[in-house]
Write a protein that holds these residues in place. Structure first.
Motif, PDB file in Angstrom:
ATOM      1  N   TRP A 331       0.803  -1.223   0.000  1.00 42.39           N
ATOM      2  CA  TRP A 331       0.000   0.000   0.000  1.00 42.39           C
ATOM      3  C   TRP A 331       0.837   1.274   0.000  1.00 42.39           C
ATOM      4  O   TRP A 331       0.459   2.264   0.604  1.00 42.39           O
ATOM      5  CB  TRP A 331      -0.964   0.010   1.202  1.00 42.39           C
ATOM      6  CG  TRP A 331      -1.418  -1.333   1.665  1.00 42.39           C
ATOM      7  CD1 TRP A 331      -1.218  -1.876   2.901  1.00 42.39           C
ATOM      8  CD2 TRP A 331      -2.122  -2.332   0.909  1.00 42.39           C
ATOM      9  NE1 TRP A 331      -1.755  -3.131   2.968  1.00 42.39           N
ATOM     10  CE2 TRP A 331      -2.327  -3.444   1.760  1.00 42.39           C
ATOM     11  CE3 TRP A 331      -2.617  -2.402  -0.393  1.00 42.39           C
ATOM     12  CZ2 TRP A 331      -2.982  -4.603   1.354  1.00 42.39           C
ATOM     13  CZ3 TRP A 331      -3.257  -3.555  -0.795  1.00 42.39           C
ATOM     14  CH2 TRP A 331      -3.441  -4.625   0.065  1.00 42.39           C
ATOM     15  N   TRP A 332       1.999   1.270  -0.650  1.00 41.77           N
ATOM     16  CA  TRP A 332       2.907   2.424  -0.603  1.00 41.77           C
ATOM     17  C   TRP A 332       2.555   3.515  -1.615  1.00 41.77           C
ATOM     18  O   TRP A 332       3.150   4.582  -1.593  1.00 41.77           O
ATOM     19  CB  TRP A 332       4.356   1.964  -0.816  1.00 41.77           C
ATOM     20  CG  TRP A 332       4.616   1.418  -2.193  1.00 41.77           C
ATOM     21  CD1 TRP A 332       4.937   2.130  -3.317  1.00 41.77           C
ATOM     22  CD2 TRP A 332       4.555   0.049  -2.592  1.00 41.77           C
ATOM     23  NE1 TRP A 332       5.081   1.286  -4.395  1.00 41.77           N
ATOM     24  CE2 TRP A 332       4.859   0.005  -3.974  1.00 41.77           C
ATOM     25  CE3 TRP A 332       4.293  -1.148  -1.929  1.00 41.77           C
ATOM     26  CZ2 TRP A 332       4.884  -1.203  -4.694  1.00 41.77           C
ATOM     27  CZ3 TRP A 332       4.324  -2.335  -2.654  1.00 41.77           C
ATOM     28  CH2 TRP A 332       4.614  -2.353  -4.013  1.00 41.77           C
ATOM     29  N   THR A 333       1.594   3.264  -2.493  1.00 40.99           N
ATOM     30  CA  THR A 333       1.174   4.277  -3.470  1.00 40.99           C
ATOM     31  C   THR A 333      -0.323   4.532  -3.308  1.00 40.99           C
ATOM     32  O   THR A 333      -1.128   3.593  -3.403  1.00 40.99           O
ATOM     33  CB  THR A 333       1.472   3.823  -4.906  1.00 40.99           C
ATOM     34  OG1 THR A 333       2.872   3.572  -5.045  1.00 40.99           O
ATOM     35  CG2 THR A 333       1.062   4.891  -5.904  1.00 40.99           C
ATOM     36  N   HIS A 334      -0.683   5.778  -3.062  1.00 45.93           N
ATOM     37  CA  HIS A 334      -2.101   6.071  -2.864  1.00 45.93           C
ATOM     38  C   HIS A 334      -2.445   7.508  -3.258  1.00 45.93           C
ATOM     39  O   HIS A 334      -1.573   8.327  -3.548  1.00 45.93           O
ATOM     40  CB  HIS A 334      -2.524   5.793  -1.416  1.00 45.93           C
ATOM     41  CG  HIS A 334      -1.756   6.555  -0.378  1.00 45.93           C
ATOM     42  ND1 HIS A 334      -1.649   6.169   0.938  1.00 45.93           N
ATOM     43  CD2 HIS A 334      -1.053   7.709  -0.447  1.00 45.93           C
ATOM     44  CE1 HIS A 334      -0.928   7.024   1.620  1.00 45.93           C
ATOM     45  NE2 HIS A 334      -0.559   7.979   0.804  1.00 45.93           N
ATOM     46  N   GLU A 335      -3.733   7.773  -3.245  1.00 40.96           N
ATOM     47  CA  GLU A 335      -4.295   9.107  -3.493  1.00 40.96           C
ATOM     48  C   GLU A 335      -5.387   9.315  -2.452  1.00 40.96           C
ATOM     49  O   GLU A 335      -6.239   8.439  -2.261  1.00 40.96           O
ATOM     50  CB  GLU A 335      -4.865   9.175  -4.906  1.00 40.96           C
ATOM     51  CG  GLU A 335      -5.405  10.515  -5.336  1.00 40.96           C
ATOM     52  CD  GLU A 335      -5.908  10.498  -6.773  1.00 40.96           C
ATOM     53  OE1 GLU A 335      -6.362  11.546  -7.242  1.00 40.96           O
ATOM     54  OE2 GLU A 335      -5.859   9.424  -7.418  1.00 40.96           O
ATOM     55  N   VAL A 336      -5.355  10.442  -1.762  1.00 42.70           N
ATOM     56  CA  VAL A 336      -6.254  10.671  -0.621  1.00 42.70           C
ATOM     57  C   VAL A 336      -7.026  11.960  -0.842  1.00 42.70           C
ATOM     58  O   VAL A 336      -6.487  12.933  -1.382  1.00 42.70           O
ATOM     59  CB  VAL A 336      -5.442  10.768   0.696  1.00 42.70           C
ATOM     60  CG1 VAL A 336      -6.359  10.984   1.895  1.00 42.70           C
ATOM     61  CG2 VAL A 336      -4.579   9.514   0.890  1.00 42.70           C
ATOM     62  N   TRP A 337      -8.309  11.982  -0.441  1.00 43.10           N
ATOM     63  CA  TRP A 337      -9.078  13.222  -0.549  1.00 43.10           C
ATOM     64  C   TRP A 337     -10.224  13.257   0.464  1.00 43.10           C
ATOM     65  O   TRP A 337     -10.609  12.232   1.023  1.00 43.10           O
ATOM     66  CB  TRP A 337      -9.621  13.398  -1.965  1.00 43.10           C
ATOM     67  CG  TRP A 337     -10.751  12.487  -2.365  1.00 43.10           C
ATOM     68  CD1 TRP A 337     -12.088  12.762  -2.315  1.00 43.10           C
ATOM     69  CD2 TRP A 337     -10.652  11.154  -2.893  1.00 43.10           C
ATOM     70  NE1 TRP A 337     -12.815  11.696  -2.772  1.00 43.10           N
ATOM     71  CE2 TRP A 337     -11.962  10.707  -3.146  1.00 43.10           C
ATOM     72  CE3 TRP A 337      -9.578  10.312  -3.184  1.00 43.10           C
ATOM     73  CZ2 TRP A 337     -12.225   9.442  -3.665  1.00 43.10           C
ATOM     74  CZ3 TRP A 337      -9.841   9.052  -3.694  1.00 43.10           C
ATOM     75  CH2 TRP A 337     -11.141   8.636  -3.934  1.00 43.10           C
ATOM     76  N   CYS A 338     -10.694  14.448   0.698  1.00 41.75           N
ATOM     77  CA  CYS A 338     -11.867  14.671   1.547  1.00 41.75           C
ATOM     78  C   CYS A 338     -13.039  14.928   0.619  1.00 41.75           C
ATOM     79  O   CYS A 338     -13.086  15.956  -0.074  1.00 41.75           O
ATOM     80  CB  CYS A 338     -11.630  15.855   2.483  1.00 41.75           C
ATOM     81  SG  CYS A 338     -13.037  16.249   3.560  1.00 41.75           S
ATOM     82  N   GLY A 339     -13.974  14.012   0.560  1.00 38.58           N
ATOM     83  CA  GLY A 339     -15.066  14.086  -0.401  1.00 38.58           C
ATOM     84  C   GLY A 339     -16.090  15.167  -0.075  1.00 38.58           C
ATOM     85  O   GLY A 339     -16.166  15.676   1.044  1.00 38.58           O
ATOM     86  N   SER A 340     -16.876  15.481  -1.070  1.00 37.50           N
ATOM     87  CA  SER A 340     -17.926  16.495  -0.888  1.00 37.50           C
ATOM     88  C   SER A 340     -19.025  15.993   0.030  1.00 37.50           C
ATOM     89  O   SER A 340     -19.845  16.783   0.514  1.00 37.50           O
ATOM     90  CB  SER A 340     -18.513  16.883  -2.249  1.00 37.50           C
ATOM     91  OG  SER A 340     -19.019  15.738  -2.923  1.00 37.50           O
ATOM     92  N   ASP A 341     -19.067  14.660   0.264  1.00 36.51           N
ATOM     93  CA  ASP A 341     -20.086  14.098   1.160  1.00 36.51           C
ATOM     94  C   ASP A 341     -19.568  13.961   2.589  1.00 36.51           C
ATOM     95  O   ASP A 341     -20.196  13.321   3.430  1.00 36.51           O
ATOM     96  CB  ASP A 341     -20.553  12.738   0.649  1.00 36.51           C
ATOM     97  CG  ASP A 341     -19.403  11.748   0.468  1.00 36.51           C
ATOM     98  OD1 ASP A 341     -18.237  12.186   0.529  1.00 36.51           O
ATOM     99  OD2 ASP A 341     -19.671  10.549   0.254  1.00 36.51           O
TER     100      ASP A 341
END
Length: 522
Positions: A331-341
């Motif tokens: 799991w060393w490559t990822h993309e993270v975000w805070c969703g609109s929901d």
């Protein structure tokens, strides 16, 4: 000195892991085989450009007799004596099974029979071969012990879905790799827990106010302009706040602030072990096999111990107080975000990394139709030294000396620019402010296609109940701080990062009477 019981637990840990790994067929293991190729002329290796550590690419796991690849051969001359595989006779009869349908454990038993009987037969060996350049990148002889074979084969397998993706703060987490387990344990230490349970809740409104019209909003506006230039997306950024916690020794925890709709670029961690603990709100993430993969991995119910709705899912959700992890094999490559929901207008997560051997690498927008890889070490925007709470760094610490007013890339003082400013009344920030949340007005973030099922249904990451504040653990920390107990002082004030044994001993002392480190299975 470890007790007999603890030694047995340690031995059983390796036995449990090897049963999951050594009993997979070589064909199954090859499906998840990613390993760094040392051939600098390898075409696939060159695609990673400046990524110098943990640049894993697809490989094959093959069985060799001398220099002959026998992985897919069903030949009487290599038939294994029936005495070794009696349990397989009902299934296969006397049929000769090629090695791609056999397992590392069977290969080990075959070699042991040869050695024990002093047969004039060559032992077999395992080779890991690059799919791109066909070079041997690693070799394993499988003649020592099952435990050693397990450790060697484990190096070839990436993103092992037999391992839990979530850290369980109420168990010993014996299934987690040692490096990841250690970092997760540190991120749940008594000082960190006190910060999460007592300190942070008092300042959530100050953070929210600063995001609307203050130092956080101003910094977000500045970083959004940089993100527009670098990624062609003003919302591909977030705010980093270094935390000064004395109990972590030389490690620096990072408090990452994710306004609604903001995200990280897809990035590759530099061979390190790390933990991500969600403190406020919800985060979504994609996990990728490698930085070069364009499509996120898919997960089903039961993978990595996750409770998921029926079907395959790319997007995973982490709710507070969940903690996940990564290391150089998983799991060393990822993309993270805070969703609109997101239920609130921002999310907060605590990140702790150790043993980083390279800078982070990330993907920039395509040039001439191909993604561009870049490297860099992310810098903190603010630094929050928790000395006023009785658990921060001393003024002589270099991280404290570095705090400035943002000049020359130095982090600003979070207490003065955010917390104190809010206490004295909201400061006026620059930049256009949206009427709803007060963030700089930006185009809506483009969302990739998501599974039809709601992320809230099923709760992607199982949500554990929030445990009470560990006052006993904090009293021990306080006693060490005031000079009572030389061992605790050494551990808390500088030795917490020495090695796994000392860390586990430290946290066992804090939590042993509360069942936090039970040795039973989950």
């Amino acid at each position: 000195m470890a007790s007999r019981g603890s030694r047995e637990v340690g031995a059983d840990l390796l036995g449990t892991e090897q049963r999951k790994l050594l009993d997979k067929t070589f064909k199954e293991l090859t499906e998840n085989c990613l390993f760094p190729c040392r051939n600098l002329q390898c075409r696939e290796r060159k695609r990673f450009k400046g990524v110098t550590d943990n640049a894993r690419i697809p490989c094959r796991i093959r069985v060799f007799k001398n220099d002959r690849d026998i992985t897919e051969i069903a030949d009487e001359t290599i038939k294994i004596p029936d005495i070794i595989f009696r349990e397989k006779q009902e299934q296969f009869g006397h049929q000769v099974i090629p090695w791609n349908q056999r397992t590392p454990r069977q290969l080990f038993l075959y070699n042991q029979q040869i050695l024990e009987r002093d047969l004039e037969i060559d032992v077999l060996k395992i080779r890991c071969i690059c799919v791109s350049c066909n070079k041997v990148v690693s070799e394993c002889h499988a003649v020592d012990t099952k435990e050693k074979l397990h450790l060697e084969v484990k190096e070839y397998v990436a993103h092992d879905r037999n391992l839990p993706l979530l850290y369980d703060r109420q168990s010993a987490n014996l299934d987690l790799p040692d490096d990841a387990s250690k970092v997760c344990a540190l991120s749940h230490g008594p000082g960190v827990n006190r910060f999460v349970d007592e300190v942070l809740p008092r300042h959530i409104e100050a953070i929210r106010a600063s995001l609307r019209n203050g130092a956080l909003q101003q910094r977000l506006s500045e970083k959004s302009q940089d993100a527009r230039t670098m990624f062609q997306d003003p919302k591909k950024t977030y705010i980093r706040i270094g935390l000064g916690l004395r109990e972590l020794g030389g490690l620096t925890a990072i408090l990452e602030l994710w306004p609604q709709g903001y995200r990280s670029p897809k990035h590759h961690h530099g061979g390190c072990a790390g933990s991500v603990r969600v403190l406020h709100g919800e985060l979504h993430c994609y996990l990728y096999k490698t930085l070069l993969d364009e499509t996120p991995m898919e997960f089903e119910h039961g993978d990595c111990g996750l409770s998921l709705p029926h079907g395959k899912h790319q997007k995973l959700m982490l709710k507070a107080p969940a903690t996940t992890w990564l290391n150089r094999q998983n799991w060393w490559t990822h993309e993270v975000w805070c969703g609109s929901d997101n239920p609130g207008d921002f999310a907060l997560s605590l990140h702790l990394y150790k043993s980083c051997t390279d800078e982070f690498a990330f993907v920039k927008p395509p040039a001439n139709g191909r993604a561009v890889l870049a490297k860099g070490g992310p810098k903190n925007d603010f630094f929050w030294n928790l000395r006023e709470e009785g658990m921060g760094l001393l003024d002589t610490d270099d991280r404290v000396k570095e705090i400035g007013q943002g000049e020359g890339g130095r982090p600003k003082n979070f207490v003065e620019t955010v917390l104190s400013a809010h206490a004295a009344g909201p400061s006026s920030g620059s930049g256009e402010v949206s009427p709803s949340l007060g963030y700089p007005s930006q185009p809506e973030l483009h969302q990739a296609a998501q599974p039809a099922s709601s992320s809230k249904a099923g709760g992607y990451a199982p949500e554990a109940s929030t445990p009470p504040v560990d006052t006993t653990g904090w009293s021990l920390h306080k006693a060490a701080k005031e000079g009572e107990g030389e061992i605790l002082q050494a551990l808390l004030h500088g030795g917490a990062d020495k090695d796994l044994l000392r860390s586990i001993s430290c946290y066992s002392a804090f939590y042993g009477n509360h069942g936090r480190f039970s040795s039973g299975s989950r």
